[in-house]
Design an enzyme around this catalytic site. Structure first.
Site: not given
Ligand code: GLN
Length: 210
Positions: A91, A191
Site C-alpha cells: 500500500c 493488507h
Molecule cells: N495513505 C495511502 C492511501 O490512502 C496508503 C494507505 C495505506 O498504506 N493503507 O492511499
C-alpha cells in the site's frame, strides 16, 4: 535469513507487521534462523546486509514523514531490487516505490522513482475499502486480502501487475490490475496481512531466496 523492516516504527497500517510474523513462523517450521532489524529515519540501509525487505503501508501523514529520508536510501534500495533481493511493499510502501503520490489533501509526495507507477487521489476523498481477491499468475495462486486506500495507482506499459482483480478494486478500480511485480519485488495493496492470509504465497516467496 536477514530481514529488514523498513520504517517499521512508522509504516505499519492494518497490522502489516503480521506479514513478518507469518514469514518468521514459516521460517521456524523450515528450521531457518532469522534476524529482523528496523531500518528507519537516519539509519543506513545496505543492500548486501539483507535477504528480505518489508515495507508496510502508512497513513498520508507518516508517508510524508518518511519521504525525504527514503530518497537518501534510494541507491542501495535500487541495488537490492536489481540484485533480485526479495522485497515486499504494501500500500503506502508500494506507492512510494513509484514516481509520486497525491494524497487526500492534494499534496504531492515524491516517490523513489525506481518504478514508473504513479498514484493520484480519489474524488471527494473517497477510499477503496473492503475485501479483495486476485489471481496471481507468477505464483499460480488466488490471493485474498483487505484493501483500504485513497490512492489510485496506474502502472506504465512496461510494468507487470502482481495480480488481476477478481473481486475488489486493486490499483485504481478501472483496469483490473493489482500491484506490480519486477524480479523479486512485489508491490501490492493487499493488507490482510497478505502473507498471513495466503500461506502458500508466503512459503513460495521464502523458497525464492533459500
Ligand atoms: N495513505 C495511502 C492511501 O490512502 C496508503 C494507505 C495505506 O498504506 N493503507 O492511499
Amino acid at each position: 535469513m536477514r530481514i529488514c523492516h523498513l520504517y517499521g516504527n512508522l509504516l505499519n497500517t492494518y497490522g502489516d507487521v503480521g506479514n513478518l510474523m507469518a514469514f518468521e513462523y514459516e521460517l521456524k517450521k523450515m528450521g531457518i534462523d532469522f534476524k529482523r532489524n528496523i531500518i528507519s529515519i537516519g539509519d543506513d540501509f545496505k543492500a548486501n546486509n539483507y535477504d528480505f525487505v518489508f515495507f508496510g503501508g502508512g497513513q498520508d501523514y507518516e508517508q510524508s514523514i518518511v519521504k525525504d529520508d527514503l530518497l537518501k536510501k534510494r541507491d542501495e534500495l535500487h541495488k537490492f531490487i536489481e540484485n533480485e533481493g526479495l522485497f515486499l511493499a504494501i500500500c503506502g510502501g508500494y506507492q512510494l516505490l513509484g514516481k509520486y503520490y497525491y494524497n487526500a489533501d492534494g499534496e504531492k509526495i515524491e516517490g523513489l522513482n525506481i518504478f514508473d507507477h504513479y498514484t493520484i487521489n480519489q474524488e471527494s476523498k473517497n477510499r477503496f475499502t473492503g475485501q479483495i481477491k486476485i489471481q496471481v499468475e507468477r505464483f499460480n495462486e488466488i490471493c485474498l486480502g483487505f484493501e483500504n486506500h485513497g490512492g489510485r495507482t496506474f502502472l506504465s506499459n512496461n510494468q507487470k501487475p502482481f495480480g488481476i482483480v477478481l473481486e475488489g478494486n486493486g490499483n485504481n478500480g478501472e483496469d483490473k490490475t493489482e500491484g506490480f511485480i519486477y524480479k523479486n519485488t512485489i508491490g501490492t495493496y493487499l493488507h490482510g496481512p497478505i502473507l498471513a492470509r495466503n500461506e502458500n504465497l508466503c512459503r513460495k516467496i521464502i523458497k525464492i531466496i533459500i
